[in-house]
Design an enzyme around this catalytic site. Structure first.
Site, short mmCIF file in Angstrom:
data_model
loop_
_atom_site.label_atom_id
_atom_site.label_comp_id
_atom_site.label_asym_id
_atom_site.label_seq_id
_atom_site.Cartn_x
_atom_site.Cartn_y
_atom_site.Cartn_z
N GLY B 12 28.73 51.72 147.54
CA GLY B 12 27.91 52.68 146.82
C GLY B 12 26.44 52.32 147.00
O GLY B 12 26.05 51.79 148.05
N VAL B 14 24.36 49.94 145.71
CA VAL B 14 24.01 48.54 145.97
C VAL B 14 24.74 48.01 147.20
O VAL B 14 24.16 47.27 148.01
CB VAL B 14 24.30 47.66 144.74
CG1 VAL B 14 23.93 46.21 145.00
CG2 VAL B 14 23.54 48.19 143.52
N ALA B 43 35.55 47.03 151.86
CA ALA B 43 36.54 47.85 151.16
C ALA B 43 35.84 48.91 150.33
O ALA B 43 34.89 48.60 149.60
CB ALA B 43 37.42 46.98 150.27
N VAL B 132 21.17 40.76 136.63
CA VAL B 132 20.10 40.85 135.63
C VAL B 132 18.78 41.21 136.31
O VAL B 132 18.33 40.50 137.21
CB VAL B 132 19.94 39.52 134.86
CG1 VAL B 132 18.84 39.65 133.81
CG2 VAL B 132 21.25 39.10 134.21
N ILE B 136 14.38 41.07 140.66
CA ILE B 136 13.59 39.97 140.11
C ILE B 136 14.43 38.71 140.10
O ILE B 136 15.52 38.71 139.52
CB ILE B 136 13.13 40.28 138.67
CG1 ILE B 136 12.44 41.64 138.59
CG2 ILE B 136 12.22 39.17 138.15
CD1 ILE B 136 12.14 42.09 137.15
N GLY B 187 18.13 61.48 138.66
CA GLY B 187 19.03 60.40 139.06
C GLY B 187 18.68 59.05 138.42
O GLY B 187 19.25 58.03 138.76
N GLU B 190 22.49 58.24 134.07
CA GLU B 190 23.84 58.68 134.41
C GLU B 190 24.21 59.94 133.61
O GLU B 190 23.59 60.24 132.59
CB GLU B 190 24.85 57.58 134.03
CG GLU B 190 24.48 56.20 134.47
CD GLU B 190 25.22 55.77 135.72
OE1 GLU B 190 26.19 56.45 136.09
OE2 GLU B 190 24.81 54.78 136.34
N ASP B 201 23.88 48.06 128.15
CA ASP B 201 23.58 47.43 129.44
C ASP B 201 22.56 46.30 129.26
O ASP B 201 22.72 45.20 129.80
CB ASP B 201 23.03 48.51 130.41
CG ASP B 201 22.53 47.92 131.71
OD1 ASP B 201 23.37 47.52 132.53
OD2 ASP B 201 21.30 47.85 131.90
N LYS B 205 22.92 42.05 129.95
CA LYS B 205 22.00 41.20 130.71
C LYS B 205 21.40 40.12 129.81
O LYS B 205 21.26 38.96 130.23
CB LYS B 205 20.89 42.07 131.31
CG LYS B 205 21.42 43.08 132.34
CD LYS B 205 20.39 44.16 132.63
CE LYS B 205 20.90 45.17 133.64
NZ LYS B 205 20.04 46.38 133.71
#
Lengths: 437, 437
Positions: B12, B14, B43, B132, B136, B187, B190, B201, B205
Site C-alpha cells: 500500500g 508505505v 506479499a 511513531v 522523524i 485524503g 480516513e 492513534d 504512539k
C-alpha cells in the site's frame, strides 16, 4: 557485557558535566545497556579542579598522556579542545587501540580525514556527537536516522553565541558591539569571540555535517565563512518589516555543479520554525529526498547538554564492545573507501536570493536606474521597501529583495549600482534562503 | 557483510514507498553500509498492485505466510496494519528466527510486551521507527541519542490528520465537521476517522514513546484519550487572543506519584516552537534532565517519509547482522528484565493548568461568585477574558485561564460553577501546558 573503562581528558565545563551526568544517571544507563560505564582516570592540568569535580573517587593525573597510555582504559574522552595536543592525544589513544569520544569540532573538521583513517586502521571507534549542536543528536540523525535518504541540504543555527547576540539585537534594538559586551559579561561569549562571531565555529560543525550528508571527506579549508560583526540593527529591522528573521546559518547543499559549504548571516521567512529559534538554542534542518524537511532543536552548548551527547556516545561504545567495524556506523556516515571528493563551490558560484540595502539621494530617476541595472543582469525583484529620508537628510534607505541569481552576477550588479551618482556609500548584501524545498 | 534479504508484507502507501526508496537510493545505502539490502519477496492480496509497484522485479505472492515462512528471508517488513493477522505474521516471523521491521503502532502499543518477549527469546530484532511520527527519527533519539538522560517528559503532535484539521479550523475559522469533510476529500483523513480524531492513534504512539522514555512495559489500556471532535473554533480563537495555540498533544510525564499518559487538546503558548507546527506535520518535544528540552520535527505520515524510517531500520539491521543481542539497542530502550511497571495516573490525579469557557448572564455578582468558587478550591486565576454579549443576547462568554491544580479539584470547581443560576449550560474545559520545564 564487560564494564567500559573510561579515561577523561579535561574537567572544564563539558568534562565536569560528563562526570556529573555519568554519576547521577548511572542506574538508568546500566538499565539501558545491562552494563556499566566507569570513569577510571581523569587528567587535567588543574588537579584541584579535578579533585573537586570527582570528589576524590577517581585516579587523577596532570598528564593526559598517562591516560591515553593506560592499558586499563577502553575509551578516551577528549574534552581539551584545540588542534595540537588534542590531536596527538587522540592519535596516541587510537594507536593504543582505544576508542575515542570527542567534542572537538575544530580538530575533526581540520584533521578528521587523518584521524578517521588511523581509527579505521586500528578498528576503533571515534565518536563525536557532542562536536555538533551540543545535546541535539544530529550526528545520529544524519548518520543513522536518515540513512535511507539522499540528503539534499543541511541548514542550521549551530552557534549559540551568535544566535544569542542576534536575538538580543532584534529584541532590544542594540548594536552588535553592545550585545557582544553583554554576552561576554554573562559568559555566553569568550573574551576573544573571533571563532564564534566570525562563523568559524559554525563552519567547523557544518563541515562535519556536510561530510556525513554527502559522503565526502572533510574539507573545512573550502568553507566560505562570513560572521555577524558587520550586521546592523537597521538591517535586522528592515528584514523584520518584510517578514524575515536574520540568523547566522551554516548551509550545505548538493547541486549538480558541486557542494555549497557556507556560513553567513541569512534572511529566513519568519514562518519557518528555524527562524523562531532564539537565544543560545541551536537547530538544524535536514532535507532528505524521501523524508522531506526535518528539524532538530535543542541546547547547542553548556555543561550538561554537551555531556548528554558525550555520554550517549559512551553508551553506544559500551554496547558495541566486541563488534566488528563493519557492524558499526561509519565514522562519517559513508564507508571511508566509499567517500567521494566532491568539489566545493566557491561563493561566487553559489545561487541565492538576496537582501540589498542602499542609501540613495531622494531624486527622480534613481529607482529607474537601479531597477534597470538589475533587469539588465536578469535579476528579478521580489519585494522592495523605500523609506522616507530622515528629518533633515536628503538620502533615504532603499531595501530590495531579489529572486535567486548567481552570487557573481549579484556582485557585478552591486558594483554597477554603487557607481550611480545618486548612491551613497556601499550596498549592504545579505543572502536569503526560503528553506522550503 | 552479506546481503540482507527482505520480505515485504503489503504494498500500500508505505509498502510502495519502501520499495521505491530502497530501489532509488540503493547506491547511497550500499555506500553507507558496504553491503546490500534486497527485497526478495513481496506479499499483497492485490497482486496487480504488487506487480505495478515492483515492476515484475521480485517474486510475488498473495500469501503473507509464504513470506514469513520463506527460509531465504532474513527480515520481514510488516506493513499490513491491524492487530490480528499482523500479530500472527510478526510472531511467526520471529518464531522462524527472522528480524522484523514494522510501522504498526497499534500492534506494538497493545501487544508489544508479548512481541518483544518472543523476539528476545529468539534473539531477533523488532524495529519500529516508522511506527511513531513517520520519518522523524524519534525512536532513535529516545533510545540512543538521549540515553544519558533521565527523561522527564515527552509531548508531541503525533497525528498529522488532527493537526491538519486544527490548523485549518484556526486559519479559516471553519467548524470541525466541515474541515473533516475537506480532509477526507483531500485524503488526509480516513473514511472512518475515529482512530485519528478521537486520539487513539496518538495514544498508540505515545504509549511506545513513554515506555522507552521511562523504562516500562507498554500500557496502552491505561492511556487517557480525548479527541478533537468537540473543539469549537470559538475556543481556538479565544485561546489565540490569550496568546495560545490549541494542539492535540500526546503527553507523558514521570511524576513522584506515577506516570501521566494522556492525549487531549492542549493550549500551548504561541512562543513555543511546537505551537507553530502546522498542517499535517508532526513534532515531538523530549525533556531530559541533562540535555533540557529538545524538539524533533518532520512529516509524520505519507509514503516516502514513513518509508524513510522503515528503510533506516533495515540499514541498522543489515549492519547489525551477526551481532549478539546485548550489542544491540534494547527494544524499548531499557533491557526487558530492567523494565519497571510504573503506575499510570488516572486523569483525575493529573495536575494541569486549565482553560475554562463559561456562558454567563450579564449581571452583577456573577464574576464574584465564580472567582469565589475557584478561590475556595485554591485554584489561582492566571488570566481572564470577558466578552460583551452579542447583539440581542443577554449571555456572554467568560474565559478563565487557571494556574496548575489537580484535575479532580478542577472538575469539582466546575460542578459548583455550573450550579450557579447565572451560568448557562456546561463549562468547556481544555488543559494547558507551558512545556517550559
Amino acid at each position: 557485557m564487560k564494564e567500559l573503562k573510561v579515561g577523561l581528558l579535561g574537567v572544564g565545563t563539558v568534562g565536569g558535566g560528563t562526570y556529573a551526568v555519568l554519576t547521577r544517571n548511572q542506574t538508568e544507563i546500566a538499565r539501558r545497556i545491562a552494563g556499566n560505564i566507569r570513569i577510571v582516570q581523569v587528567a587535567d592540568r588543574n588537579l584541584a579542579l579535578a579533585e573537586q569535580v570527582t570528589g576524590g573517587q577517581v585516579a587523577l593525573t596532570e598528564d593526559a598522556f598517562a591516560v591515553v597510555n593506560n592499558p586499563e582504559i577502553d575509551v578516551v574522552v577528549e574534552l581539551i579542545g584545540g588542534y595540537t595536543v588534542a590531536k596527538e592525544l587522540v592519535l596516541t589513544a587510537i594507536a593504543n587501540g582505544k576508542h575515542v569520544v570527542t567534542a572537538n569540532k575544530a580538530l575533526l573538521a581540520v584533521h578528521g580525514n587523518e584521524i578517521f583513517k588511523a581509527a579505521a586502521d586500528k578498528g576503533v571507534i571515534v565518536a563525536f556527537e557532542a562536536a555538533v549542536a551540543g545535546g541535539i543528536p544530529i550526528i545520529k540523525a544524519l548518520r543513522e536516522g536518515l540513512s535511507a535518504n539522499k540528503i539534499e541540504w543541511v541548514a542550521g543555527i549551530i552557534n549559540g553565541t551568535t544566535n544569542f547576540i542576534l536575538t538580543e539585537m532584534r529584541d532590544k534594538g542594540l548594536a552588535f558591539v553592545d550585545v557582544l559586551k553583554e554576552a561576554q559579561r554573562l559568559g555566553y561569549a569568550e573574551a576573544d569571540p573571533t571563532f564564534d562571531v566570525e562563523g568559524i565555529d559554525a563552519a567547523h560543525k557544518l563541515t562535519l555535517m556536510a561530510s556525513i550528508a554527502f559522503g565526502m571527506p572533510v574539507q573545512f579549508e573550502q568553507a566560505y565563512t562570513e560572521g555577524i560583526t558587520k550586521l546592523t540593527t537597521k538591517d535586522i529591522q528592515y528584514a523584520e518589516e518584510l517578514g524575515y528573521r536574520v540568523k547566522l546559518l551554516g548551509i550545505s547543499k548538493k547541486t549538480s555543479e558541486g557542494v555549497e559549504l557556507r556560513v553567513h548571516p541569512t534572511l529566513i521567512p519568519e514562518k519557518r520554525l528555524v527562524a523562531n529559534v532564539d537565544g543560545a538554542m541551536n537547530a538544524v534542518v535536514v532535507k532528505g529526498d524521501a523524508v522531506g524537511p526535518t528539524l532538530y532543536y535543542g541546547a547547542g552548548a553548556g555543561a550538561e547538554p554537551t555531556a548528554s551527547a558525550v555520554v550517549a556516545d559512551l553508551v553506544d561504545i559500551a554496547r558495541l564492545q566486541g563488534t566488528k567495524p563493519e557492524q558499526r556506523v561509519a565514522y562519517l556516515g559513508y564507508q571511508l573507501d566509499q567517500q567521494q571528493t566532491l568539489p566545493i563551490l566557491p561563493i561566487a558560484e553559489v545561487h541565492s536570493a538576496y537582501y540589498l540595502r542602499l542609501r540613495a539621494t531622494d531624486k527622480p530617476g534613481v529607482m529607474a536606474a537601479i531597477t534597470k541595472i538589475l533587469a539588465d543582469m536578469q535579476i528579478s525583484i521580489d519585494a522592495m521597501l523605500q523609506k522616507e529620508p530622515a528629518e533633515g537628510e536628503s538620502e533615504a534607505d532603499i531595501v530590495i529583495l531579489t529572486h535567486t541569481t548567481q552570487e557573481k552576477t549579484m556582485d557585478a550588479a552591486i558594483k554597477h549600482i554603487e557607481l550611480l551618482p545618486a548612491i551613497a556609500g556601499q550596498v549592504t548584501k545579505i543572502r536569503m534562503e526560503t528553506l522550503s524545498r
